[in-house]
Design an enzyme around this catalytic site. Structure first.
Site, PDB file in Angstrom:
ATOM      1  N   TYR A   8       0.824  -1.207   0.000  1.00  0.00           N
ATOM      2  CA  TYR A   8       0.000   0.000   0.000  1.00  0.00           C
ATOM      3  C   TYR A   8       0.860   1.260   0.000  1.00  0.00           C
ATOM      4  CZ  TYR A   8      -3.602   3.265   1.751  1.00  0.00           C
ATOM      5  OH  TYR A   8      -4.465   4.319   1.925  1.00  0.00           O
ATOM      6  N   LYS A  10       1.055   4.095  -2.931  1.00  0.00           N
ATOM      7  CA  LYS A  10       0.696   5.487  -2.653  1.00  0.00           C
ATOM      8  C   LYS A  10       1.866   6.432  -2.923  1.00  0.00           C
ATOM      9  CE  LYS A  10      -3.604   5.063  -1.406  1.00  0.00           C
ATOM     10  NZ  LYS A  10      -4.672   5.573  -2.311  1.00  0.00           N
TER      11      LYS A  10
END
Length: 293
Positions: free
Chosen positions: A171, A175
């Protein structure tokens, strides 16, 4: 008169949480909204047309304009169909809000290839694919001599910028990639009349409630009538501002939470050592020793 009157917007991942708040606010501000949501679980599995349609129904009941879309934004053809639907339904496209995301948290030593690939696909490719097809549309319009004043708002995260979180290598990497993609896209697309910015939001969503070590913070009850600093509705006003035709910002990443907005800056040099000739590893050891004193 709304601040987004006449604007056509796509909001991905708009069936729940932050994306839902974006879609509802955009509609209240006068935008026609394509509400995209695959309707999957937190980990991206499954699909359900219900969440996207429920948001559309709410917008229509309030007198707004919206259509539902359940394409997978990580699918190339699906992302193209999403952009095409906006143009066919409302006659154009002015705003793209990339918000869709999933979680498959795991520590690096135990993370599977599937956990890595799924998160990178939905977040990073799921930002790039709609952006690519929207950019092609705007490029064609600009080259045809039509005025373009478009806006893209991507969704990065504290996890990928200023607050790395153990257990979220997939993640956080996605990002961080989104933040970098934002800067490159802003540089490339300015010539076609397109601004590109990103937000790193902190809010209560089904994903943050499922994040280890953070769920209890976001789940805390707020007494009735008091300001809720973690409400996802706090994020959307910044996004609506960035979507305005006359907004001057591009190539920016903003952290936003509650009543606070901060501009973030990327990697930059903080200390430097220099030499007059080729380095050896012993030279490096000697020179960098002062950094650990």
């Amino acid at each position: 008169m709304g601040a987004l009157d006449g604007r056509v917007a796509i909001v991905t991942g708009a069936g729940r949480g932050i994306g839902r708040e974006h879609a509802l606010l955009f509609a209240r501000e006068g935008a026609a909204v394509v509400v995209n949501d695959l309707g999957g679980a937190n980990d991206g599995t499954g699909s359900d047309a219900g969440p996207a349609q429920e948001v559309v129904d709410e917008i229509l009941a309030a007198g707004g304009s919206a259509v539902a879309n359940t394409d997978n934004v990580a699918d190339w053809a699906g992302a193209e169909a999403l952009v095409r639907q906006a143009v066919e339904a409302f006659g154009g496209l002015d705003v793209l809000v990339n918000n869709a995301g999933i979680l498959r948290d795991a520590f690096i030593a135990g993370m599977t290839e599937q956990q890595w690939d799924a998160v990178i696909a939905v977040h990073l490719k799921g930002h790039f694919a709609p952006l690519r097809h929207a950019a092609a549309y705007w490029k064609d319009r600009a080259k045809a001599g039509e005025p373009v004043a478009a806006s893209v708002i991507n969704t990065a995260s504290a996890s990928g910028t200023f607050m790395p979180n153990a257990g979220q290598a997939n993640y956080g990497a996605a990002k961080a990639g989104i933040a970098a993609l934002t800067l490159v896209a802003a540089d490339e697309l300015e010539r076609y009349g397109v601004r590109v910015n990103a937000i790193a939001p902190i809010a209560r969503t089904r994903l943050t409630l499922a994040t280890p070590g953070m769920g209890a913070l976001f789940a805390a009850e707020i007494p009735e009538g008091e300001f809720d600093p973690f409400s996802p509705a706090n994020i959307s006003p910044l996004v609506a501002y960035l979507a305005r035709e006359k907004c001057p910002f591009t190539g920016k990443v903003f952290a936003v939470q509650g009543g606070a907005v901060s501009e973030l800056s990327g990697w930059h040099g903080t200390r430097t050592v220099e030499g007059d000739g080729p380095w050896t590893s012993d030279d490096i050891e000697a020179r960098l020793a002062e950094w650990v004193r």
